[in-house]
Scaffold this motif. Structure first.
Motif, PDB file in Angstrom:
ATOM      1  N   ASP A   1       1.622   0.734   8.808  1.00 27.17           N
ATOM      2  CA  ASP A   1       2.013   0.757   7.394  1.00 27.17           C
ATOM      3  C   ASP A   1       3.536   0.767   7.247  1.00 27.17           C
ATOM      4  O   ASP A   1       4.084   0.084   6.380  1.00 27.17           O
ATOM      5  CB  ASP A   1       1.410   1.972   6.679  1.00 27.17           C
ATOM      6  CG  ASP A   1      -0.088   1.850   6.465  1.00 27.17           C
ATOM      7  OD1 ASP A   1      -0.614   0.721   6.638  1.00 27.17           O
ATOM      8  OD2 ASP A   1      -0.733   2.870   6.138  1.00 27.17           O
TER       9      ASP A   1
ATOM     10  N   SER B   1      -9.044  10.104  16.946  1.00 29.42           N
ATOM     11  CA  SER B   1      -8.874  10.022  15.500  1.00 29.42           C
ATOM     12  C   SER B   1      -7.409  10.203  15.123  1.00 29.42           C
ATOM     13  O   SER B   1      -6.879   9.477  14.277  1.00 29.42           O
ATOM     14  CB  SER B   1      -9.742  11.088  14.825  1.00 29.42           C
ATOM     15  OG  SER B   1      -9.522  11.116  13.455  1.00 29.42           O
ATOM     16  N   VAL B   2      -6.745  11.156  15.760  1.00 25.97           N
ATOM     17  CA  VAL B   2      -5.325  11.392  15.489  1.00 25.97           C
ATOM     18  C   VAL B   2      -4.504  10.168  15.899  1.00 25.97           C
ATOM     19  O   VAL B   2      -3.619   9.718  15.152  1.00 25.97           O
ATOM     20  CB  VAL B   2      -4.842  12.662  16.236  1.00 25.97           C
ATOM     21  CG1 VAL B   2      -3.329  12.771  16.227  1.00 25.97           C
ATOM     22  CG2 VAL B   2      -5.475  13.898  15.636  1.00 25.97           C
ATOM     23  N   GLU B   3      -4.795   9.606  17.062  1.00 27.73           N
ATOM     24  CA  GLU B   3      -4.080   8.408  17.527  1.00 27.73           C
ATOM     25  C   GLU B   3      -4.302   7.237  16.571  1.00 27.73           C
ATOM     26  O   GLU B   3      -3.380   6.475  16.283  1.00 27.73           O
ATOM     27  CB  GLU B   3      -4.524   8.034  18.942  1.00 27.73           C
ATOM     28  CG  GLU B   3      -4.026   8.975  20.004  1.00 27.73           C
ATOM     29  CD  GLU B   3      -2.517   8.990  20.107  1.00 27.73           C
ATOM     30  OE1 GLU B   3      -1.889   7.913  19.989  1.00 27.73           O
ATOM     31  OE2 GLU B   3      -1.957  10.085  20.283  1.00 27.73           O
ATOM     32  N   LYS B   4      -5.520   7.108  16.070  1.00 29.30           N
ATOM     33  CA  LYS B   4      -5.822   6.024  15.136  1.00 29.30           C
ATOM     34  C   LYS B   4      -4.997   6.188  13.857  1.00 29.30           C
ATOM     35  O   LYS B   4      -4.440   5.213  13.332  1.00 29.30           O
ATOM     36  CB  LYS B   4      -7.315   6.032  14.812  1.00 29.30           C
ATOM     37  CG  LYS B   4      -7.752   4.901  13.920  1.00 29.30           C
ATOM     38  CD  LYS B   4      -9.256   4.962  13.689  1.00 29.30           C
ATOM     39  CE  LYS B   4      -9.707   3.865  12.750  1.00 29.30           C
ATOM     40  NZ  LYS B   4     -11.134   3.929  12.482  1.00 29.30           N
ATOM     41  N   ARG B   5      -4.917   7.425  13.359  1.00 27.53           N
ATOM     42  CA  ARG B   5      -4.105   7.676  12.158  1.00 27.53           C
ATOM     43  C   ARG B   5      -2.628   7.390  12.416  1.00 27.53           C
ATOM     44  O   ARG B   5      -1.949   6.810  11.567  1.00 27.53           O
ATOM     45  CB  ARG B   5      -4.286   9.115  11.675  1.00 27.53           C
ATOM     46  CG  ARG B   5      -5.542   9.284  10.843  1.00 27.53           C
ATOM     47  CD  ARG B   5      -5.639  10.672  10.260  1.00 27.53           C
ATOM     48  NE  ARG B   5      -6.598  11.365  11.115  1.00 27.53           N
ATOM     49  CZ  ARG B   5      -6.489  12.610  11.527  1.00 27.53           C
ATOM     50  NH1 ARG B   5      -5.485  13.334  11.173  1.00 27.53           N
ATOM     51  NH2 ARG B   5      -7.409  13.141  12.298  1.00 27.53           N
ATOM     52  N   LYS B   6      -2.125   7.762  13.601  1.00 22.99           N
ATOM     53  CA  LYS B   6      -0.728   7.491  13.934  1.00 22.99           C
ATOM     54  C   LYS B   6      -0.470   5.984  13.967  1.00 22.99           C
ATOM     55  O   LYS B   6       0.551   5.518  13.446  1.00 22.99           O
ATOM     56  CB  LYS B   6      -0.374   8.088  15.299  1.00 22.99           C
ATOM     57  CG  LYS B   6      -0.141   9.579  15.282  1.00 22.99           C
ATOM     58  CD  LYS B   6       0.244  10.064  16.666  1.00 22.99           C
ATOM     59  CE  LYS B   6       0.417  11.556  16.712  1.00 22.99           C
ATOM     60  NZ  LYS B   6       0.741  12.019  18.089  1.00 22.99           N
ATOM     61  N   ARG B   7      -1.378   5.230  14.588  1.00 25.29           N
ATOM     62  CA  ARG B   7      -1.216   3.775  14.642  1.00 25.29           C
ATOM     63  C   ARG B   7      -1.226   3.177  13.244  1.00 25.29           C
ATOM     64  O   ARG B   7      -0.445   2.273  12.931  1.00 25.29           O
ATOM     65  CB  ARG B   7      -2.316   3.143  15.503  1.00 25.29           C
ATOM     66  CG  ARG B   7      -2.116   3.327  16.986  1.00 25.29           C
ATOM     67  CD  ARG B   7      -3.055   2.455  17.790  1.00 25.29           C
ATOM     68  NE  ARG B   7      -4.467   2.669  17.488  1.00 25.29           N
ATOM     69  CZ  ARG B   7      -5.236   3.557  18.078  1.00 25.29           C
ATOM     70  NH1 ARG B   7      -4.740   4.335  19.006  1.00 25.29           N
ATOM     71  NH2 ARG B   7      -6.507   3.673  17.757  1.00 25.29           N
ATOM     72  N   LYS B   8      -2.089   3.691  12.394  1.00 27.94           N
ATOM     73  CA  LYS B   8      -2.171   3.181  11.023  1.00 27.94           C
ATOM     74  C   LYS B   8      -0.876   3.472  10.264  1.00 27.94           C
ATOM     75  O   LYS B   8      -0.353   2.605   9.559  1.00 27.94           O
ATOM     76  CB  LYS B   8      -3.355   3.797  10.283  1.00 27.94           C
ATOM     77  CG  LYS B   8      -3.561   3.233   8.887  1.00 27.94           C
ATOM     78  CD  LYS B   8      -4.802   3.824   8.268  1.00 27.94           C
ATOM     79  CE  LYS B   8      -5.126   3.346   6.894  1.00 27.94           C
ATOM     80  NZ  LYS B   8      -4.131   2.758   6.097  1.00 27.94           N
ATOM     81  N   VAL B   9      -0.333   4.687  10.425  1.00 27.55           N
ATOM     82  CA  VAL B   9       0.919   5.045   9.753  1.00 27.55           C
ATOM     83  C   VAL B   9       2.044   4.149  10.255  1.00 27.55           C
ATOM     84  O   VAL B   9       2.853   3.645   9.466  1.00 27.55           O
ATOM     85  CB  VAL B   9       1.238   6.545   9.980  1.00 27.55           C
ATOM     86  CG1 VAL B   9       2.670   6.863   9.581  1.00 27.55           C
ATOM     87  CG2 VAL B   9       0.258   7.409   9.210  1.00 27.55           C
TER      88      VAL B   9
END
Length: 105
Positions: free
Chosen positions: A78, A67-75
């Motif tokens: 963006d 989940s943390v990796e997914k958020r990092k990729r999204k940031v």
């Protein structure tokens, strides 16, 4: 108690009863063996529970990490998007950058 039950003897049997005195192996030895079995079974059960807990915690940690990796990729995505959109709006030669109106020079 468990040893007496396995031998089909009552708990209230006196210590000097011939049924207890003539046991082979002796009652004391049977109690020692049964105690050892119970302790080993309890330890094995505890280890199984601990192993299952560790597996569950590992799965939970992996899920959180993903989940943390997914958020990092999204940031990061963006940020890249913002970088490309800024370059498009700031480019003076682009007709998109000045409101869709082409320069007439």
């Amino acid at each position: 108690m468990l040893v007496l039950r396995a031998l089909s003897l009552v708990r209230t049997l006196p210590d000097d009863d011939p049924a207890l005195i003539n046991l082979q192996p002796p009652l004391k030895e049977r109690v020692r063996i049964k105690t050892k079995e119970i302790l080993i079974d309890d330890e094995l059960r505890r280890r199984r529970v601990q192993k299952m807990t560790m597996i569950a915690e590992g799965a939970e940690a992996k899920r959180v990490e993903e989940s943390v990796e997914k958020r990092k990729r999204k940031v990061e995505a963006d940020k890249r998007w913002e970088g490309t959109s800024d370059s498009l709006t700031l480019d003076p030669s682009s007709s998109v950058g000045n409101g869709g109106v082409a320069s007439s020079l």
